[in-house]
Write an enzyme that holds these catalytic residues in place. Structure first.
Site, PDB file in Angstrom:
ATOM      1  CB  SER A 125      -0.890  -0.020   1.252  1.00  0.00           C
ATOM      2  OG  SER A 125      -1.496   1.251   1.448  1.00  0.00           O
ATOM      3  CE1 TYR A 149      -3.129  -0.113   5.071  1.00  0.00           C
ATOM      4  CE2 TYR A 149      -3.733  -2.386   5.487  1.00  0.00           C
ATOM      5  CZ  TYR A 149      -3.466  -1.360   4.603  1.00  0.00           C
ATOM      6  OH  TYR A 149      -3.530  -1.583   3.262  1.00  0.00           O
ATOM      7  CE  LYS A 153      -1.506  -4.433   3.338  1.00  0.00           C
ATOM      8  NZ  LYS A 153      -1.752  -5.752   2.721  1.00  0.00           N
TER       9      LYS A 153
HETATM   10  C1  WQD Z   1      -9.341   9.677   0.951  1.00  0.00           C
HETATM   11  C2  WQD Z   1      -9.573  11.167   1.162  1.00  0.00           C
HETATM   12  C3  WQD Z   1      -9.828  11.778   3.458  1.00  0.00           C
HETATM   13  C4  WQD Z   1     -13.606   9.591   4.043  1.00  0.00           C
HETATM   14  C5  WQD Z   1      -6.611   4.720   3.113  1.00  0.00           C
HETATM   15  C6  WQD Z   1      -5.486   3.871   3.643  1.00  0.00           C
HETATM   16  C7  WQD Z   1      -4.771   3.213   2.494  1.00  0.00           C
HETATM   17  C8  WQD Z   1      -5.757   2.439   1.673  1.00  0.00           C
HETATM   18  C9  WQD Z   1      -6.816   3.390   1.141  1.00  0.00           C
HETATM   19  C10 WQD Z   1      -5.976   0.141   2.364  1.00  0.00           C
HETATM   20  C11 WQD Z   1      -8.802  11.740   2.336  1.00  0.00           C
HETATM   21  C12 WQD Z   1     -11.121  12.040   2.699  1.00  0.00           C
HETATM   22  C13 WQD Z   1     -12.448  10.126   3.491  1.00  0.00           C
HETATM   23  C14 WQD Z   1     -14.653  10.470   4.450  1.00  0.00           C
HETATM   24  C15 WQD Z   1     -13.341  12.342   3.727  1.00  0.00           C
HETATM   25  N1  WQD Z   1      -6.363   1.418   2.433  1.00  0.00           N
HETATM   26  N2  WQD Z   1     -12.330  11.478   3.335  1.00  0.00           N
HETATM   27  N3  WQD Z   1     -14.483  11.815   4.271  1.00  0.00           N
HETATM   28  O1  WQD Z   1      -6.940   7.696   3.806  1.00  0.00           O
HETATM   29  O2  WQD Z   1      -6.078   8.064   1.426  1.00  0.00           O
HETATM   30  O3  WQD Z   1      -6.084   5.777   2.359  1.00  0.00           O
HETATM   31  O4  WQD Z   1      -7.466   3.950   2.297  1.00  0.00           O
HETATM   32  O5  WQD Z   1      -5.127  -0.321   1.650  1.00  0.00           O
HETATM   33  O6  WQD Z   1      -3.788   2.329   3.006  1.00  0.00           O
HETATM   34  O7  WQD Z   1      -4.558   4.709   4.302  1.00  0.00           O
HETATM   35  O8  WQD Z   1      -8.240   6.867   1.787  1.00  0.00           O
HETATM   36  O9  WQD Z   1     -10.621   6.964   1.170  1.00  0.00           O
HETATM   37  O10 WQD Z   1      -9.988   7.014   3.649  1.00  0.00           O
HETATM   38  O11 WQD Z   1      -9.542   9.022   2.216  1.00  0.00           O
HETATM   39  O12 WQD Z   1     -13.213  13.573   3.583  1.00  0.00           O
HETATM   40  O13 WQD Z   1     -15.740  10.044   4.971  1.00  0.00           O
HETATM   41  O14 WQD Z   1     -10.961  11.382   1.457  1.00  0.00           O
HETATM   42  O15 WQD Z   1      -9.564  12.815   4.393  1.00  0.00           O
HETATM   43  O16 WQD Z   1      -8.408  13.067   2.011  1.00  0.00           O
HETATM   44  P1  WQD Z   1      -6.802   7.221   2.405  1.00  0.00           P
HETATM   45  P2  WQD Z   1      -9.674   7.414   2.247  1.00  0.00           P
END
Ligand code: WQD
Length: 338
Positions: A125, A149, A153
């Protein structure tokens, strides 16, 4: 054609990879304990592929069960997806994450070794980059774990590196996923998080379909074009093709590799909201709330190495990601529960 064992096979990315591998002519054996997936996925895969899935229900931490699976199917390679993947949950339950993610990987590798199977594609990841110092991210960027997590990885990649150094017959491919989203064009399989979605797109999808009232946007005061977080969203089917390309690389040579699987393009939270509204024709109401702890402002890939070494690059744009996500969500408002 070679036989490939997929661990965590009923999961989101694995189920899409299953279809891609079958289309590429591989014999696929799926393995899952359904701790975070549904057996209904197997019925959908059978319908989509026209083949009865070859499947084993087992836990990757159960060496006895794994041994029997390897004896039965004698895989030529393994694609290891089986792992817990919720960042917040990993902070609350680190021991569960180390036991399952590291214990399951080690148990799988030990069984592979005992059966002379030394090719593995590992689901890593972009989280291993921690807080990016420079963008776009290349594979030689600094690595750090910012949550348990991410630590599992990073540790997984270290285990594979050490294994390859000890025994050059091991061939490993670590695939650093950026943000997987979307669904197979049929709308039959897709992302089906349990409980409240942690990730942006499944949450947006549930707002659009009416399961959730509004999206909480975690901060609009980042140093980004519109102040909201920027990420490299990649269509899950492009990601699946990246696994096929990685497997072909391992089977065709003697090297190991670590590559980014991203598009190289970053989109903000509000870009995603607007694209989803256009794709679904539904409003996605949102409200700005404080930042989520641990989030970075921006993260997107330099995908050149995967292009040059694997001959792979992502093809689908954000609009297609949202259209395919919406088709899955609108056809399955309650996911695989129904
Ligand atoms: C994306 C953007 C949030 C939810 C994580 C893990 C990564 C992988 C993918 C497993 C950010 C914003 C999110 C919400 C929001 N997972 N957001 N409201 O954090 O980049 O990555 O998931 O492999 O390892 O770290 O993905 O989709 O959670 O967030 O504003 O309800 O959307 O702040 O900017 P992230 P995400």
């Amino acid at each position: 054609m070679p036989t490939v064992l997929l661990t965590g096979a009923a999961g989101y990315i694995a189920s899409h990879t299953w279809l891609a591998l079958q289309s590429a002519g591989y014999e696929v054996v799926g393995l899952d304990n359904f701790s975070n997936s549904s057996p209904l996925v197997l019925e959908r895969l059978a319908r989509l592929s026209g083949q009865t899935p070859v499947f084993e229900q087992a836990d990757v931490c159960d060496r006895t069960a794994l041994d029997a699976v390897f004896a039965r199917h004698q895989p030529d390679a393994v694609v290891h997806f089986a792992a817990f993947k919720a960042v917040g949950e990993s902070t609350a339950k680190p021991l569960d994450y180390y036991a399952n993610n590291i214990g399951g990987l080690v148990s799988t590798l030990q069984t592979m070794q005992a059966h002379g199977c030394k090719r593995i594609v590992f689901s890593s990841s972009a989280t291993v980059y921690g807080q990016p110092e420079r963008l776009p991210l290349t594979e030689d960027a600094a690595l750090s774990a910012v949550n348990p997590y991410g630590a599992t990885k990073l540790m997984g990649e270290t285990i594979l590196r050490d294994l390859g150094a000890a025994d050059p017959l091991w061939q490993t491919a670590c695939l650093r996923y950026f943000n997987p989203v979307g669904a197979h064009e049929s709308g039959q399989i897709g992302e089906d998080p349990r409980g409240i979605p942690n990730n942006l797109m499944p949450y947006v999808a549930q707002v659009a379909v009416g399961r959730r009232e509004a999206l909480q946007v975690f901060g609009d005061d980042y140093d980004t074009p519109d102040g909201t977080g920027v990420r490299d969203y990649i269509h899950v089917c492009d990601l699946a093709e990246g696994h096929v390309a990685a497997l072909r690389f391992l089977l065709g040579g003697s090297e190991s590799i670590t590559v980014n699987l991203g598009t190289g393009r970053g989109y903000s939270v509000l870009d995603v909201v607007r694209a989803y509204e256009a794709a679904s024709g539904r409003p996605v109401p949102y409200r700005i709330v404080p930042r989520r702890p641990g989030d970075v402002a921006a993260c997107y890939a330099d995908p050149a190495l995967a292009r040059d070494k694997l001959g792979w690059q992502a093809r689908h744009d954000l609009q297609r990601m949202c259209e395919d996500s919406w088709r899955w969500q609108s056809l399955n408002p309650d996911g695989f529960k129904a």
